[in-house]
Design an enzyme around this catalytic site. Structure first.
Site, PDB file in Angstrom:
ATOM      1  NE  ARG A 197     -89.144  23.144 -36.835  1.00 24.23           N
ATOM      2  CZ  ARG A 197     -89.869  22.827 -35.762  1.00 24.23           C
ATOM      3  NH1 ARG A 197     -90.015  21.562 -35.416  1.00 24.23           N
ATOM      4  NH2 ARG A 197     -90.448  23.755 -35.025  1.00 24.23           N
ATOM      5  CE1 TYR A 229    -100.328 -12.302 -37.846  1.00 20.99           C
ATOM      6  CE2 TYR A 229    -100.743 -10.370 -36.468  1.00 20.99           C
ATOM      7  CZ  TYR A 229    -101.129 -11.225 -37.499  1.00 20.99           C
ATOM      8  OH  TYR A 229    -102.287 -11.007 -38.173  1.00 20.99           O
ATOM      9  CG  MET A 283    -103.993  -2.921 -37.785  1.00 20.90           C
ATOM     10  SD  MET A 283    -104.630  -3.176 -39.450  1.00 20.90           S
ATOM     11  CE  MET A 283    -103.131  -3.495 -40.359  1.00 20.90           C
ATOM     12  CE  LYS A 285     -96.736  21.712 -32.139  1.00 20.16           C
ATOM     13  NZ  LYS A 285     -95.455  22.412 -32.345  1.00 20.16           N
TER      14      LYS A 285
HETATM   15  C1  LIG Z   1     -94.980  22.930 -31.125  1.00 17.21           C
HETATM   16  C2  LIG Z   1     -94.410  24.270 -31.026  1.00 17.21           C
HETATM   17  C3  LIG Z   1     -94.430  24.959 -29.814  1.00 17.21           C
HETATM   18  C4  LIG Z   1     -94.897  24.318 -28.518  1.00 17.21           C
HETATM   19  O1  LIG Z   1     -93.864  23.501 -27.993  1.00 17.21           O
HETATM   20  P1  LIG Z   1     -94.072  22.695 -26.637  1.00 17.21           P
HETATM   21  O2  LIG Z   1     -92.730  22.102 -26.369  1.00 17.21           O
HETATM   22  O3  LIG Z   1     -95.107  21.670 -26.888  1.00 17.21           O
HETATM   23  O4  LIG Z   1     -94.480  23.679 -25.615  1.00 17.21           O
HETATM   24  C5  LIG Z   1     -93.992  26.266 -29.801  1.00 17.21           C
HETATM   25  N1  LIG Z   1     -93.551  26.869 -30.931  1.00 17.21           N
HETATM   26  C6  LIG Z   1     -93.494  26.228 -32.116  1.00 17.21           C
HETATM   27  C7  LIG Z   1     -93.003  26.937 -33.313  1.00 17.21           C
HETATM   28  C8  LIG Z   1     -93.912  24.909 -32.205  1.00 17.21           C
HETATM   29  O5  LIG Z   1     -93.853  24.269 -33.374  1.00 17.21           O
END
Ligand SMILES: *Cc1c(COP(=O)(O)O)cnc(C)c1O
Length: 382
Positions: free
Chosen positions: A139, A274, A322, A38
């Site tokens: 969540r 800055y 930046m 992801k």
């Molecule tokens: C991101 C995620 C994972 C992977 O977690 P890692 O700690 O990066 O291995 C697994 N399951 C869900 C639902 C996630 O959102």
């Protein structure tokens, strides 16, 4: 867009493949491993990482959303693609067309998919979904209390099939917390089985669970209900462990580099950047680098971080801008414009990791990697 500014991230094919093999071996032959790519493969580049992992035999991937899933389908025509954050109105037809597997936990998700199945006159159980249970993360996921009403929607006429029941552990390093979540997960699985629904996988556990080989309880539960265990491994693929310690089993996959733009001497008492937050205590040699917070180099590294130049640490002088930073190279012999500079990675005998940056900026390696911006091209190397 072509990139000619000298800032890039090198992604090592060999290291990614080796990490995958090590994790695959740790997970054991009985577990199905979903490679979580992801958020553009945690900043490493979705399509290229998917190609490498699928050549290693990865049969399933986890991505954030339907958009990422569609991009991945273009690269990997035959793998299971899990969209980890469900689906939104307008996405159900895409899910079906691209044979995606969404996680689901609300009646809205089910209604969207059922309508898409009906429009296409799809038969019973043709759309696989992973039903997410909220066991304590608060969540995503359906609560145990709301589960019966949701399960009632998977009737005989439904076009949907629960391929997996999934949950996510909030503190995988804490066995008591995981055991508490497992009790709730087991109740949910019992409800499914009692309703005659037979998931093929019980999906629980991320990198931490693979590395520490925790929660054997999931494996036992899976055996009891005739399912296989699924693990969803993200961060460890890229060479980092979730607990913030560097694992000897894994190698960081990404190296982030740039080059010296120009050099200057400033006199004692001269300030840099800055807010004039750096005041030279002596005559100081400065190197200008074309990287800033817009590239993902955190502003929290102002006067704190360092980079590697000629195999030595050069501290950040003044605030991160930046698009630029200035580093102090007074102690480093022979620095010249065009010299390669390592922001993350190895140079000589020195190493700078995403974990060290995370420690300096009060965050986690995940965020440091994901923050590397889209204007930093990813270059594949061996
Ligand atoms: C991101 C995620 C994972 C992977 O977690 P890692 O700690 O990066 O291995 C697994 N399951 C869900 C639902 C996630 O959102």
């Amino acid at each position: 867009m072509t990139f000619t500014r000298p800032i890039w991230a090198e992604i090592s094919r060999v290291k990614l493949a080796q990490n995958y093999r090590s994790l695959r071996a740790l997970a054991g032959p009985d577990a199905e491993m979903t490679a979580v790519i992801k958020a553009n493969a945690y900043g490493h580049g979705l399509a290229e990482c998917a190609r490498i992992l699928s050549a290693e035999g990865a049969a399933g991937f986890g991505v954030t959303c339907v958009e990422e899933a569609v991009e991945l389908r273009g690269v990997c025509p035959d793998v299971r693609i899990l969209a980890l954050s469900g689906l939104w109105p307008g996405e159900a037809d895409t899910v079906v067309e691209h044979r995606l597997t969404p996680s689901v936990w609300t009646t809205t998700h089910l209604d969207l998919l059922r309508e898409a199945a009906r429009r296409r006159r799809m038969g019973r159980g043709t759309i696989p979904v992973h039903l997410e249970i909220d066991t304590g993360m608060s969540r995503q996921g359906v609560s145990i209390a709301d589960l019966p009403a949701l399960l009632a929607r998977f009737g005989p006429v439904s076009g949907l099939r629960i391929e997996a029941v999934m949950t996510h552990f909030h503190s995988p390093q804490n066995p008591e917390a995981a055991a508490q979540q497992m009790r709730v997960f087991a109740q949910a699985v019992e409800q499914l089985v009692a309703a005659g629904l037979r998931p093929r996988f019980l999906s629980a556990g991320s990198s931490a669970d693979v590395l520490e080989q925790t929660s054997a309880a999931v494996t036992h539960l899976a055996q009891r209900v005739g399912a296989r265990r699924m693990l969803r491994t993200g961060l460890a693929l890229y060479g980092y462990a979730p607990d913030g310690k560097m694992s000897s089993l894994l190698q960081p996959v990404l190296a982030w580099k740039t080059r010296v733009t120009s050099l200057s001497w400033i006199e004692r008492g001269t300030t840099v950047g800055y807010g004039a937050t750096f005041n030279a205590a002596r005559q100081t040699r400065l190197a200008l680098l074309p990287v800033g917070y817009a590239d993902g180099f955190s502003r929290l590294l102002s006067n704190r971080g360092w980079v590697l130049v000629r195999g030595q640490r050069a501290p950040v002088a003044g605030r991160v801008s930046m698009d630029q930073i200035v580093v102090d190279v007074t102690e480093i012999e022979g620095v010249a414009p065009g010299d390669e500079v390592v922001l993350i990675g190895e140079q000589g005998s020195e190493r700078n990791t995403a974990q060290q940056i995370a420690d300096l900026t009060g965050t986690i390696a995940y965020e440091v990697l994901c923050a590397i911006g889209p204007r930093v091209p990813r270059v594949m190397v061996e």
